[in-house]
Design an enzyme around this catalytic site. Structure first.
Site, PDB file in Angstrom:
ATOM      1  N   ASP A 185       0.912   9.032 -32.584  1.00  0.00           N
ATOM      2  CA  ASP A 185       0.119   7.932 -33.147  1.00  0.00           C
ATOM      3  C   ASP A 185      -0.033   8.119 -34.653  1.00  0.00           C
ATOM      4  O   ASP A 185      -0.438   9.187 -35.110  1.00  0.00           O
ATOM      5  CB  ASP A 185      -1.273   7.893 -32.498  1.00  0.00           C
ATOM      6  CG  ASP A 185      -2.104   6.725 -33.028  1.00  0.00           C
ATOM      7  OD1 ASP A 185      -1.799   5.571 -32.663  1.00  0.00           O
ATOM      8  OD2 ASP A 185      -3.035   6.963 -33.819  1.00  0.00           O
TER       9      ASP A 185
ATOM     10  N   GLY B 131      -5.752  15.208 -32.541  1.00  0.00           N
ATOM     11  CA  GLY B 131      -5.420  15.341 -33.964  1.00  0.00           C
ATOM     12  C   GLY B 131      -5.093  16.783 -34.292  1.00  0.00           C
ATOM     13  O   GLY B 131      -5.913  17.677 -34.092  1.00  0.00           O
TER      14      GLY B 131
ATOM     15  N   TYR C 131      -3.002   6.119 -43.028  1.00  0.00           N
ATOM     16  CA  TYR C 131      -3.163   7.579 -43.081  1.00  0.00           C
ATOM     17  C   TYR C 131      -2.355   8.124 -44.266  1.00  0.00           C
ATOM     18  O   TYR C 131      -1.155   8.380 -44.162  1.00  0.00           O
ATOM     19  CB  TYR C 131      -2.725   8.229 -41.768  1.00  0.00           C
ATOM     20  CG  TYR C 131      -3.489   7.722 -40.551  1.00  0.00           C
ATOM     21  CD1 TYR C 131      -4.721   7.091 -40.686  1.00  0.00           C
ATOM     22  CD2 TYR C 131      -2.984   7.877 -39.268  1.00  0.00           C
ATOM     23  CE1 TYR C 131      -5.415   6.619 -39.583  1.00  0.00           C
ATOM     24  CE2 TYR C 131      -3.681   7.409 -38.155  1.00  0.00           C
ATOM     25  CZ  TYR C 131      -4.889   6.781 -38.333  1.00  0.00           C
ATOM     26  OH  TYR C 131      -5.574   6.315 -37.235  1.00  0.00           O
TER      27      TYR C 131
HETATM   28  P1  NAP Z   1      -9.757  14.663 -33.266  1.00  0.00           P
HETATM   29  O1  NAP Z   1      -8.472  14.641 -32.552  1.00  0.00           O
HETATM   30  O2  NAP Z   1     -10.982  14.333 -32.523  1.00  0.00           O
HETATM   31  O3  NAP Z   1      -9.998  16.067 -33.925  1.00  0.00           O
HETATM   32  C1  NAP Z   1      -9.125  16.644 -34.839  1.00  0.00           C
HETATM   33  C2  NAP Z   1      -9.786  17.939 -35.252  1.00  0.00           C
HETATM   34  O4  NAP Z   1      -9.648  18.869 -34.199  1.00  0.00           O
HETATM   35  C3  NAP Z   1      -9.266  18.580 -36.504  1.00  0.00           C
HETATM   36  O5  NAP Z   1     -10.392  18.885 -37.268  1.00  0.00           O
HETATM   37  C4  NAP Z   1      -8.641  19.877 -36.044  1.00  0.00           C
HETATM   38  O6  NAP Z   1      -8.935  20.976 -36.843  1.00  0.00           O
HETATM   39  C5  NAP Z   1      -9.303  20.122 -34.714  1.00  0.00           C
HETATM   40  N1  NAP Z   1      -8.418  20.818 -33.786  1.00  0.00           N
HETATM   41  C6  NAP Z   1      -7.279  20.337 -33.235  1.00  0.00           C
HETATM   42  N2  NAP Z   1      -6.748  21.262 -32.413  1.00  0.00           N
HETATM   43  C7  NAP Z   1      -7.562  22.348 -32.474  1.00  0.00           C
HETATM   44  C8  NAP Z   1      -7.545  23.630 -31.869  1.00  0.00           C
HETATM   45  N3  NAP Z   1      -6.571  23.980 -31.044  1.00  0.00           N
HETATM   46  N4  NAP Z   1      -8.562  24.481 -32.138  1.00  0.00           N
HETATM   47  C9  NAP Z   1      -9.559  24.127 -32.983  1.00  0.00           C
HETATM   48  N5  NAP Z   1      -9.619  22.933 -33.598  1.00  0.00           N
HETATM   49  C10 NAP Z   1      -8.631  22.050 -33.344  1.00  0.00           C
HETATM   50  O7  NAP Z   1      -9.745  13.741 -34.573  1.00  0.00           O
HETATM   51  P2  NAP Z   1      -8.856  12.629 -35.173  1.00  0.00           P
HETATM   52  O8  NAP Z   1      -7.600  13.197 -35.791  1.00  0.00           O
HETATM   53  O9  NAP Z   1      -9.770  11.831 -36.026  1.00  0.00           O
HETATM   54  O10 NAP Z   1      -8.434  11.695 -34.000  1.00  0.00           O
HETATM   55  C11 NAP Z   1      -7.191  11.826 -33.363  1.00  0.00           C
HETATM   56  C12 NAP Z   1      -6.257  10.724 -33.767  1.00  0.00           C
HETATM   57  O11 NAP Z   1      -6.767   9.460 -33.347  1.00  0.00           O
HETATM   58  C13 NAP Z   1      -6.018  10.542 -35.277  1.00  0.00           C
HETATM   59  O12 NAP Z   1      -5.179  11.529 -35.809  1.00  0.00           O
HETATM   60  C14 NAP Z   1      -5.449   9.162 -35.271  1.00  0.00           C
HETATM   61  O13 NAP Z   1      -4.090   9.186 -34.857  1.00  0.00           O
HETATM   62  C15 NAP Z   1      -6.322   8.458 -34.237  1.00  0.00           C
HETATM   63  N6  NAP Z   1      -7.497   7.765 -34.819  1.00  0.00           N
HETATM   64  C16 NAP Z   1      -7.505   6.412 -34.803  1.00  0.00           C
HETATM   65  C17 NAP Z   1      -8.561   5.702 -35.332  1.00  0.00           C
HETATM   66  C18 NAP Z   1      -8.533   4.190 -35.288  1.00  0.00           C
HETATM   67  O14 NAP Z   1      -9.353   3.537 -35.943  1.00  0.00           O
HETATM   68  N7  NAP Z   1      -7.634   3.613 -34.529  1.00  0.00           N
HETATM   69  C19 NAP Z   1      -9.667   6.369 -35.887  1.00  0.00           C
HETATM   70  C20 NAP Z   1      -9.655   7.763 -35.861  1.00  0.00           C
HETATM   71  C21 NAP Z   1      -8.577   8.444 -35.310  1.00  0.00           C
HETATM   72  P3  NAP Z   1      -8.544  21.174 -38.406  1.00  0.00           P
HETATM   73  O15 NAP Z   1      -9.559  20.399 -39.187  1.00  0.00           O
HETATM   74  O16 NAP Z   1      -8.640  22.634 -38.603  1.00  0.00           O
HETATM   75  O17 NAP Z   1      -7.152  20.630 -38.586  1.00  0.00           O
END
Ligand code: NAP
Length: 329
Positions: A52, A282, A57
């Site tokens: 995604d 993420g 981004y």
């Molecule tokens: P998320 O997946 O909830 O969290 C990402 C965080 O988790 C990062 O801070 C990362 O750490 C941490 N993490 C990942 N794997 C880990 C592990 N094995 N151990 C410890 N920490 C870990 O947040 P997100 O990226 O916001 O959401 C996921 C995806 O959803 C986005 O990348 C995007 O593609 C999508 N999204 C869409 C919208 C929309 O409006 N449609 C909004 C938000 C997100 P670090 O900080 O150390 O890297």
């Protein structure tokens, strides 16, 4: 890796998708291209076929990196690319994005995304946020035209209400929706989740790890650098964070004692237990995906689900909404 069929679109993907917002750098304190490409390759090796991304981004940076990573070694054929449209940075890169899902804008954006992604078709094309100034039917028909032209394989929306999806579906077939959904952000249970079940929509749930809060790594004194959005997220502020961390601690104990799993695995397993869901994870370093193996091959039972609800009710009875992320109208 568990798979999910996307309605009658003919597309099947993994139930965990790689989220590449942080890979774009913007609002995540910068990016590292080599590590990002290695992360995308590691995801595919682990069976995560859904990637995604969005033009927003890093204003194209995330899409460019995804395109580069998939162009190497013929990997494009192994992946489903989900990208988005409808946000512009017309006021400059440092200003909040502006919503624009007008047909002319979408026709331009799809060409830009195809070029950056180095592909001739996008598997899922999603409207990032509803644009109140463009009739939803006009947006839907523009996407249906792109579908018929073979530039996109399926249509999705993100951050839409059921009412908005209803209007949209009157003009074009909708396959997927992308709402925020995780243990701490459950607002969709009142409307979007039942709607998706009723209308056979796949839900790409974003923030499955609640921006790292559910990873078990965040502490009360964790410092976020640069433009990191967790400086703005109310959950990460001193008045709320201790309550969330207390919940994480109890969830971690439950995960460990009952299943021998990490809290992160429990959080992702929980999203997958709720219906036609995909958990977006993420990550920006390959090692962050080591924990993916802990999600497959087990289920939460009814007693554990009830215990999880009790932990949440005890520590965060009034959870903070994810609404702070919405770009201005
Ligand atoms: P998320 O997946 O909830 O969290 C990402 C965080 O988790 C990062 O801070 C990362 O750490 C941490 N993490 C990942 N794997 C880990 C592990 N094995 N151990 C410890 N920490 C870990 O947040 P997100 O990226 O916001 O959401 C996921 C995806 O959803 C986005 O990348 C995007 O593609 C999508 N999204 C869409 C919208 C929309 O409006 N449609 C909004 C938000 C997100 P670090 O900080 O150390 O890297």
């Amino acid at each position: 890796m568990e798979q999910i069929e996307w309605g009658n679109s003919g597309i099947t993907s993994s139930r965990i998708g790689l989220g590449t917002w942080a890979i774009g750098g913007w609002m995540w304190g910068g990016t590292d291209e080599a590590a990002s490409i290695a992360t995308i390759h590691a995801a595919l090796e682990r069976g995560i076929s859904l990637i995604d991304t969005a033009p927003a981004y890093g204003q194209g940076r995330s899409e460019e990196i995804v395109g580069k990573a998939l162009a190497q070694g013929g990997r494009r054929a192994q992946a489903q690319i989900a990208t988005k449209a409808g946000l512009t940075f017309r006021d400059g890169p440092d200003k909040p994005p502006f919503r624009d899902s007008s047909p002319a804008r979408l026709r331009q954006e799809v060409e830009d995304s195809l070029r950056r992604l180095q592909t001739d078709v996008i598997d899922l094309y999603q409207i990032h946020w509803p644009d109140p100034r463009t009739p939803l039917e006009d947006t839907a028909r523009a996407l249906e035209d792109l579908h018929r032209a073979g530039k996109i394989r399926a249509i999705g929306v993100s951050n839409f209400s059921p009412e908005q999806m209803d209007t949209f579906r009157g003009a074009a077939p909708l396959v997927a929706a992308q709402p925020p959904y995780n243990l701490f952000e459950r607002e969709i249970e009142a409307d979007v989740l039942p709607y998706a079940k009723q209308h056979d929509l796949v839900l790409l749930c974003y923030g499955a790890l609640c921006r790292g809060l559910l990873s078990g790594r965040i502490r009360a004194d964790t410092v976020f650098e640069g433009d990191d959005l967790r400086k703005l997220d109310p959950k990460f502020q001193p008045e709320h964070l201790p309550h969330y961390l207390a919940a994480v601690e109890e969830l971690a104990t439950l995960a460990r004692q009952r299943y021998g799993k990490s809290v992160l695995a429990l959080a992702v397993r929980w999203v997958l237990a709720q219906g036609p869901t995909i958990a977006l994870w993420g990550a920006r370093r390959p090692d962050q995906l080591d924990a993916v193996d802990g999600v497959d091959g087990w289920q939460l039972d009814a007693a554990a689900l009830a215990e999880i609800d009790a932990i949440l009710a005890r520590h965060v009875p009034e959870p903070v909404s994810p609404a702070f992320m919405a770009p201005p109208l």
